[in-house]
Design a protein around this motif. Structure first.
Motif, PDB file in Angstrom:
ATOM      1  N   VAL A  88       0.875  -1.178   0.000  1.00  0.00           N
ATOM      2  CA  VAL A  88       0.000   0.000   0.000  1.00  0.00           C
ATOM      3  C   VAL A  88       0.916   1.233   0.000  1.00  0.00           C
ATOM      4  O   VAL A  88       1.149   1.855   1.035  1.00  0.00           O
ATOM      5  CB  VAL A  88      -0.925   0.019   1.233  1.00  0.00           C
ATOM      6  CG1 VAL A  88      -1.937   1.156   1.127  1.00  0.00           C
ATOM      7  CG2 VAL A  88      -1.655  -1.322   1.383  1.00  0.00           C
ATOM      8  N   PRO A  89       1.458   1.599  -1.175  1.00  0.00           N
ATOM      9  CA  PRO A  89       2.452   2.666  -1.232  1.00  0.00           C
ATOM     10  C   PRO A  89       1.969   4.016  -0.722  1.00  0.00           C
ATOM     11  O   PRO A  89       2.739   4.772  -0.136  1.00  0.00           O
ATOM     12  CB  PRO A  89       2.812   2.743  -2.719  1.00  0.00           C
ATOM     13  CG  PRO A  89       2.245   1.549  -3.358  1.00  0.00           C
ATOM     14  CD  PRO A  89       1.220   0.973  -2.461  1.00  0.00           C
ATOM     15  N   ASP A  90       0.690   4.346  -0.947  1.00  0.00           N
ATOM     16  CA  ASP A  90       0.162   5.636  -0.482  1.00  0.00           C
ATOM     17  C   ASP A  90      -1.155   5.414   0.253  1.00  0.00           C
ATOM     18  O   ASP A  90      -2.226   5.399  -0.352  1.00  0.00           O
ATOM     19  CB  ASP A  90      -0.048   6.593  -1.653  1.00  0.00           C
ATOM     20  CG  ASP A  90      -0.442   7.994  -1.197  1.00  0.00           C
ATOM     21  OD1 ASP A  90      -0.589   8.204   0.032  1.00  0.00           O
ATOM     22  OD2 ASP A  90      -0.603   8.876  -2.056  1.00  0.00           O
ATOM     23  N   PRO A  91      -1.106   5.247   1.584  1.00  0.00           N
ATOM     24  CA  PRO A  91      -2.348   5.000   2.334  1.00  0.00           C
ATOM     25  C   PRO A  91      -3.270   6.209   2.390  1.00  0.00           C
ATOM     26  O   PRO A  91      -4.417   6.084   2.808  1.00  0.00           O
ATOM     27  CB  PRO A  91      -1.831   4.645   3.737  1.00  0.00           C
ATOM     28  CG  PRO A  91      -0.512   5.347   3.835  1.00  0.00           C
ATOM     29  CD  PRO A  91       0.078   5.278   2.456  1.00  0.00           C
ATOM     30  N   MET A  92      -2.784   7.370   1.929  1.00  0.00           N
ATOM     31  CA  MET A  92      -3.606   8.575   1.948  1.00  0.00           C
ATOM     32  C   MET A  92      -4.282   8.823   0.601  1.00  0.00           C
ATOM     33  O   MET A  92      -4.724   9.938   0.314  1.00  0.00           O
ATOM     34  CB  MET A  92      -2.764   9.793   2.352  1.00  0.00           C
ATOM     35  CG  MET A  92      -2.170   9.704   3.753  1.00  0.00           C
ATOM     36  SD  MET A  92      -3.387   9.268   5.035  1.00  0.00           S
ATOM     37  CE  MET A  92      -4.611  10.550   4.793  1.00  0.00           C
ATOM     38  N   ALA A  93      -4.378   7.789  -0.224  1.00  0.00           N
ATOM     39  CA  ALA A  93      -5.047   7.931  -1.523  1.00  0.00           C
ATOM     40  C   ALA A  93      -5.816   6.656  -1.852  1.00  0.00           C
ATOM     41  O   ALA A  93      -5.690   6.102  -2.947  1.00  0.00           O
ATOM     42  CB  ALA A  93      -4.038   8.252  -2.617  1.00  0.00           C
TER      43      ALA A  93
END
Length: 272
Positions: A182-187
């Motif tokens: 999950v490289p970008d948990p804010m997207a």
């Protein structure tokens, strides 16, 4: 690799996802000993042993506005207070139920709704963690469905014991997904379906307090340890749910969590 935990044959097993058979839609799991079983053949547990469970109240601006509009609070000052400092409360282990488990709706609940959330699992101990180093302390992510009973809340934005610590009130799972996946948990896109109908949709990009900020804030208060989990809040889209309805919460790249409502007086095994 995604990891889960299930009970089969009276024993707890680690498991991983396994592809469905040709033409079949049911998910399958592969136990650590190599056996492959259908999802209905096992009892699902939370994918890890939760330690301290931190829960965020109203960490999405649209959900905060949704509830402020239903209360007597001034919405502008309400949201200003939300942005100043996270509203955090603790949840007991008895509240956790696994994938495909059951959650009771109290007989005196007027409005009970799901809350689809990204859950952050801590993997490395830390105290006073700088924001820029926060994600180094994350082991991975899972999906949470943290039910709320609105007529038990006074006021709307202040969770209490009988709302958030009821037995099996919070579904967690099915998988613990390593942070590398999950490289970008804010997207990430979040959705909830009730009996197949889309009722909630949002994105983690809309959090008021993002994941690094939450880790920094919490670790300034107390030491974070492996197995601690942070439920990061839910977007707007509150719909009353009733016994017999199936609720499916999904977080992009993380998983699809299934839960079913039952009557409060039914002697159901809530674990699924």
């Amino acid at each position: 690799m995604r990891q889960g935990r299930v009970v089969h044959g009276g024993a707890v097993h680690g498991c991983t996802p396994w592809p469905a058979q040709d033409g079949a839609s049911e998910e399958r799991v592969r136990l650590a000993d190599g056996r492959v079983l259908g999802a209905h053949e096992v009892q699902w547990l939370a994918p890890f042993e939760p330690r301290t469970i931190f829960t965020l109240a109203l960490n999405y601006a649209d959900h905060a506005s949704e509830l402020a509009a239903k209360s007597s609070a001034d919405q502008a000052s309400f949201l200003t207070a939300q942005k100043a400092e996270p509203i955090v409360f603790l949840k007991a282990a008895n509240a956790i139920v696994g994938h495909r488990g059951f959650t009771r709706r109290p007989q005196d609940a007027d409005f009970m709704h799901y809350e689809c959330e990204l859950a952050v699992v801590i993997g490395r101990e830390g105290r006073r963690i700088p924001r820029e180093q926060a994600l180094d302390h994350v082991l991975g992510y899972t999906v949470a469905n943290d039910y709320a009973i609105r007529n038990f809340l006074e006021p709307y934005y202040r969770p209490n014991l009988r709302v958030k610590n009821r037995d099996a009130a919070t579904a967690l799972g099915p998988w613990l997904v390593p942070k590398a996946l999950v490289p970008d948990p804010m997207a990430l896109r979040l959705t909830t379906h009730v009996d197949g109908q889309l009722v909630q949709e949002g994105t983690t990009a809309d959090m008021i307090h993002d994941i690094p900020s939450l880790i920094a804030y919490l670790s300034d208060i107390m030491t974070l340890s492996p197995g601690d989990v942070i439920l990061t809040g839910t977007p707007k889209g509150s719909v009353d749910v009733r016994p017999g309805q199936e609720v499916v919460c999904e977080v992009e790249s993380v998983g699809r969590l299934v839960n079913t409502l039952v009557e409060d007086w039914e002697p159901a095994d809530l674990r699924g």
